[in-house]
Design a protein around this motif. Structure first.
Motif, PDB file in Angstrom:
ATOM      1  N   ARG A  53       0.838  -1.210   0.000  1.00 21.07           N
ATOM      2  CA  ARG A  53       0.000   0.000   0.000  1.00 21.07           C
ATOM      3  C   ARG A  53       0.870   1.256   0.000  1.00 21.07           C
ATOM      4  O   ARG A  53       0.561   2.229  -0.690  1.00 21.07           O
ATOM      5  N   LEU A  57       1.314   4.499  -3.100  1.00 20.36           N
ATOM      6  CA  LEU A  57       0.860   5.857  -2.803  1.00 20.36           C
ATOM      7  C   LEU A  57       1.266   6.831  -3.898  1.00 20.36           C
ATOM      8  O   LEU A  57       2.246   6.620  -4.612  1.00 20.36           O
ATOM      9  N   VAL A  61       1.661  12.085  -1.126  1.00 17.16           N
ATOM     10  CA  VAL A  61       1.367  11.306   0.074  1.00 17.16           C
ATOM     11  C   VAL A  61       2.599  10.494   0.480  1.00 17.16           C
ATOM     12  O   VAL A  61       2.909  10.377   1.667  1.00 17.16           O
ATOM     13  N   ALA A  62       3.322   9.970  -0.507  1.00 19.55           N
ATOM     14  CA  ALA A  62       4.554   9.223  -0.223  1.00 19.55           C
ATOM     15  C   ALA A  62       5.561  10.127   0.488  1.00 19.55           C
ATOM     16  O   ALA A  62       6.233   9.692   1.429  1.00 19.55           O
ATOM     17  N   THR A 114       9.082   4.141  -1.474  1.00 23.18           N
ATOM     18  CA  THR A 114       8.447   5.316  -2.088  1.00 23.18           C
ATOM     19  C   THR A 114       9.311   6.025  -3.127  1.00 23.18           C
ATOM     20  O   THR A 114       8.826   6.953  -3.783  1.00 23.18           O
TER      21      THR A 114
END
Length: 165
Positions: A53, A57, A61-62, A114
């Protein structure tokens, strides 16, 4: 009128560069091993799902998720300083070292998850490139320094005398 730099300023710059160099070396050699160690938790299905999840992202948001460990560990680092202020220096330093190790492991793992999204942010990709170039120069100059060369030679002599397993 400009003259030679003030000795105090020169000393502060030297200490600052040394501190930055040590921090970079810690991050350089601790980053991937700590991220891999934390990655062992991904064997658990709950952690694996969470990592998938996080990896999915969006870029903004990451970026926010990447800063969560730093914010979460701030109270722990402040507690370490509080222990030092109370005269419990060893405890304060131990808490600070553990917080640094955990924080580095978590940020390193989150960064690995990320990075593809973060690189989609133009400003982040530019800053990342500059950071890597700067860090490479710092590490190269440190490794070539007389102190580093002497420490490396000493470590090799000690290792040569140490009985091998």
């Amino acid at each position: 009128m400009t003259g030679p730099p003030h000795p105090v300023w020169t000393a502060l710059k030297t200490v600052g560069r040394g501190a930055v160099a040590l921090l970079i070396l810690f991050e350089q050699w601790g980053w991937l091993p700590l991220a891999r160690a934390l990655g062992q938790l991904a064997r658990w299905s709950v952690v694996a799902r969470l990592e998938r999840r996080i990896a999915a992202l969006g870029p903004r948001v990451a970026l926010a998720v990447l800063f969560v460990p730093a914010l979460a560990l701030l109270p722990i680092k402040l507690a370490a300083l509080w222990f030092v202020a109370l005269g419990r220096v060893a405890l304060g330093l131990a808490v600070l070292v553990v917080a640094k190790l955990l924080g580095t492991a978590l940020v390193a793992r989150l960064y690995l998850l990320t990075q593809p999204q973060l690189m989609r942010l133009g400003w982040f990709a530019r800053m990342h490139g500059r950071w890597i170039a700067w860090k490479t120069r710092i590490v190269a100059s440190l490794v070539e320094s007389p102190g580093w060369v002497a420490a490396r030679a000493w470590a090799l002599r000690v290792r040569a005398r140490w009985p091998s397993r």
